[in-house]
Scaffold this motif. Structure first.
Motif, short mmCIF file in Angstrom:
data_model
loop_
_atom_site.label_atom_id
_atom_site.label_comp_id
_atom_site.label_asym_id
_atom_site.label_seq_id
_atom_site.Cartn_x
_atom_site.Cartn_y
_atom_site.Cartn_z
N ASN A 181 0.91 -1.26 -0.22
CA ASN A 181 0.00 0.07 0.13
C ASN A 181 0.72 1.18 0.00
N LYS A 182 2.06 1.08 -0.46
CA LYS A 182 2.99 2.27 -0.45
C LYS A 182 2.47 3.39 -1.52
N VAL A 183 2.27 4.51 -1.23
CA VAL A 183 2.05 5.66 -1.92
C VAL A 183 3.24 6.50 -2.35
N VAL A 184 3.61 6.46 -3.84
CA VAL A 184 4.69 7.08 -4.26
C VAL A 184 3.93 8.51 -4.99
N THR A 185 4.65 9.60 -4.32
CA THR A 185 4.06 10.96 -4.77
C THR A 185 5.21 11.61 -5.61
N THR A 186 4.85 12.13 -6.43
CA THR A 186 5.77 12.90 -7.25
C THR A 186 5.81 14.40 -6.94
N PRO A 187 6.92 14.91 -6.64
CA PRO A 187 7.14 16.30 -6.31
C PRO A 187 6.49 17.48 -7.33
N THR A 188 5.75 18.28 -6.88
CA THR A 188 5.25 19.14 -7.77
C THR A 188 5.94 20.58 -7.59
N LEU A 189 6.02 21.26 -8.68
CA LEU A 189 6.81 22.30 -8.70
C LEU A 189 5.76 23.49 -8.43
N PHE A 190 5.95 24.57 -7.54
CA PHE A 190 5.17 25.75 -7.22
C PHE A 190 5.64 26.86 -8.00
#
Length: 94
Positions: free
Chosen positions: A84-93
């Motif tokens: 159930n790992k969630v991989v998030t991608t970094p977002t650029l602000f």
């Protein structure tokens, strides 16, 4: 009663032995129990008894019942957590 004199060399030798023993303890992998009881699983996952029961009922977490005690295999808990790992991608602000 005999008096023993401790020298600086004795203390340094003791220090060296103690440090070596500590290094060995730190380098050994921790042994985990294979089978955990419900209260141990709740503490490990920081969940309530109801949440643990829901995980059992919906088949998310397998268990073994011996008498009135429910046991959970530690490797099964690891599989659920890793599955159930969630991989998030970094977002650029901007």
């Amino acid at each position: 009663m005999a008096i023993e004199v401790i020298t600086v060399q004795d203390l340094n030798e003791f220090r060296s032995l103690l440090l070596n023993d500590l290094k060995e303890l730190i380098q050994k992998p921790l042994q985990t129990k294979q089978w955990l009881k419900s209260n141990e699983v709740r503490r490990l996952l920081n969940i309530s008894p109801g949440t643990l029961q829901n995980l059992r009922i919906n088949g998310t977490l397998t268990h073994t019942r011996v008498g009135g005690i429910i046991y959970y295999n530690h490797s099964d808990i690891d599989k659920v957590l890793n599955g159930n790992k969630v991989v998030t991608t970094p977002t650029l602000f901007k």
